[in-house]
Design an enzyme around this catalytic site. Structure first.
Site, mmCIF file in Angstrom:
data_model
loop_
_atom_site.group_PDB
_atom_site.id
_atom_site.type_symbol
_atom_site.label_atom_id
_atom_site.label_comp_id
_atom_site.label_asym_id
_atom_site.label_seq_id
_atom_site.Cartn_x
_atom_site.Cartn_y
_atom_site.Cartn_z
ATOM 1 N N HIS A 170 -3.576 -6.060 1.357
ATOM 2 C CA HIS A 170 -2.914 -6.520 2.591
ATOM 3 C C HIS A 170 -3.881 -7.174 3.577
ATOM 4 C CE1 HIS A 170 0.808 -4.810 1.286
ATOM 5 N NE2 HIS A 170 0.319 -3.580 1.243
ATOM 6 N N ASP A 295 2.430 2.905 -6.475
ATOM 7 C CA ASP A 295 3.564 3.143 -5.572
ATOM 8 C C ASP A 295 4.858 2.574 -6.164
ATOM 9 O OD1 ASP A 295 2.159 0.780 -5.126
ATOM 10 O OD2 ASP A 295 2.010 1.044 -2.959
HETATM 11 C C1 SP5 Z 1 -2.000 -0.646 -0.239
HETATM 12 C C2 SP5 Z 1 -0.593 -0.244 0.112
HETATM 13 O O1 SP5 Z 1 0.134 0.237 -0.742
HETATM 14 N N1 SP5 Z 1 -0.230 -0.359 1.398
HETATM 15 C C3 SP5 Z 1 1.074 -0.039 1.814
HETATM 16 C C4 SP5 Z 1 1.251 -0.111 3.295
HETATM 17 C C5 SP5 Z 1 2.636 0.276 3.675
HETATM 18 N N2 SP5 Z 1 2.772 0.439 5.083
HETATM 19 C C6 SP5 Z 1 4.111 0.650 5.542
HETATM 20 C C7 SP5 Z 1 4.584 2.003 5.176
HETATM 21 C C8 SP5 Z 1 6.050 2.172 5.533
HETATM 22 C C9 SP5 Z 1 6.452 3.567 5.264
HETATM 23 N N3 SP5 Z 1 7.873 3.709 5.304
HETATM 24 C C10 SP5 Z 1 8.240 5.067 5.066
HETATM 25 C C11 SP5 Z 1 9.665 5.157 4.642
HETATM 26 C C12 SP5 Z 1 9.996 6.588 4.369
HETATM 27 N N4 SP5 Z 1 11.333 6.703 3.902
HETATM 28 ZN ZN ZN Z 2 1.404 -0.661 -2.044
#
Ligand code: SP5
Ligand code: ZN
Length: 353
Positions: A170, A295
């Site tokens: 990112h 993920d």
């Molecule tokens: C490297 C990488 O995988 N970075 C991911 C960054 C994501 N950031 C946003 C996370 C949003 C989390 N949303 C939570 C939803 C729970 N239901």
């Molecule tokens: Zn990711």
């Protein structure tokens, strides 16, 4: 398979991120890398090496020196400003709408903020990557892990794995974000281009679109970027990652986004993978840099795909079956109970065992 690992990641010891503004336990934690390391050790098929120091030049080959200086100095600057917080996250970001109607020349001429609070927004995308005292050292070590894995492949290994943490995809030329500070995969790809004069492909199989990698190579004809990820219409990073983003200038046609629906199955994933790999083998080059995320796993706390552990073995196998040498670099993956098994499956698949 050779694995490059550094314990320096532990000093990026974050505890919280935010979810729609509320502090929530961090997903991108040190335990992730330790789980992967101990699973690879237990497997017995991996040999470990530490990173070598590559200095700053490979970083500023793809990143703004201003970003490097900000990340290096942010914690000390907060101390000098007597901002006594356990971690630093911006409140205010320079969204492009703030500058609507103003010329690009004017906007890019705006000065970088001198306060740490301003700098956090200026050099950042979002609130998911808090800065702590040890963040810069850990991020520098992750770059050296990536570059050392690239060196192994440049030295003749067919495959090497860099256990990068924090992750990188990112992070754009002048921006950290999404748990990322320096773009480990982009820095490695650039170093490989410079060392070989060949074209390089980056295959991004993290659940999220690698907006930073796309941005860095957007106008470049010598680095092809292919990504399989959650449709940005519903998922972070929201503003890039659509299928019609193909690159511009020399990079026209050298960016391939394959956005995917929620609930994506193993079979659906492999179909997208075959498209990405087909595009890679259509282009010249002998090395693929893999941005490897887990993920995509069905139980991931921030993902919504439905992949299972066995498919990772098959993904690794198909990537290696291109016949290209592989520099595999860790990105995301947050369901800790399966992280070790998923990594072992992928890497075993990539070495054909
Ligand atoms: C490297 C990488 O995988 N970075 C991911 C960054 C994501 N950031 C946003 C996370 C949003 C989390 N949303 C939570 C939803 C729970 N239901
Ligand atoms: Zn990711």
């Amino acid at each position: 398979m050779q694995v490059v690992y550094s314990s320096a990641h532990r000093s990026h010891d974050v505890t919280h991120e935010t979810f729609l503004g509320q502090p929530t336990p961090a997903n991108e934690v040190a335990e992730r890398a330790e789980i992967i390391r101990s699973s690879l050790e237990a497997d017995g098929g991996f040999t470990f090496a530490g990173p070598t120091d590559h200095g700053e030049a490979p970083i500023t080959a793809v990143h703004d020196p201003g970003l490097v200086r900000f990340l290096e100095g942010a914690w000390g600057q907060a101390e000098r400003e007597r901002i006594d917080r356990p971690y630093l996250v911006a409140d205010t970001y320079p969204t492009f709408r703030m500058f609507e109607g103003m010329s690009e020349e004017f906007v890019v001429g705006q000065p970088a903020p001198t306060s740490v609070a301003g700098g956090l927004g200026w050099w950042g995308l979002d609130t998911s990557n808090p800065i702590v005292k040890g963040t810069y050292g850990a991020a520098r070590a992750a770059v050296d892990v990536a570059l050392t894995a690239a060196d192994l492949v440049l030295g003749g290994e067919t495959v090497a794995y860099g256990l990068c943490r924090p992750p990188g995809h990112h992070a754009a030329r002048s921006m950290a974000g999404g748990y990322c500070f320096f773009n480990n995969a982009a820095i490695a790809a650039e170093a490989i281009v410079r060392a070989t004069g060949e074209r390089v492909a980056i295959l991004d199989v993290d659940y999220h679109h690698g907006n930073g990698t796309q941005q860095i190579f957007w106008r470049r004809g010598d680095v092809f970027y292919a990504s399989i990820h959650a449709d940005p219409a519903r998922q972070y990073p929201f503003f890039l990652g659509y299928g019609n983003e193909r690159g511009e200038g020399d990079g026209q046609g050298e960016n391939l986004n394959l956005p995917q629906p929620a609930g994506l199955s193993d079979e659906g994933y492999l179909a997208a993978l075959d498209r990405a790999l087909g595009a890679i083998v259509d282009r010249p080059g002998s090395i693929i840099v893999v941005s490897l995320g887990f993920d995509t796993y069905g139980r991931d706390p921030i993902g919504d795909f439905a992949l299972t552990t066995p498919v990772y073995h098959e993904v690794g196998r198909r990537v290696a079956a291109t016949g290209r040498r592989l520099v595999i670099l860790q990105e995301g993956g947050y369901y800790r109970p399966a992280l070790g098994d998923n990594t072992v499956a992928w890497l075993r698949g990539a070495e054909g065992r």
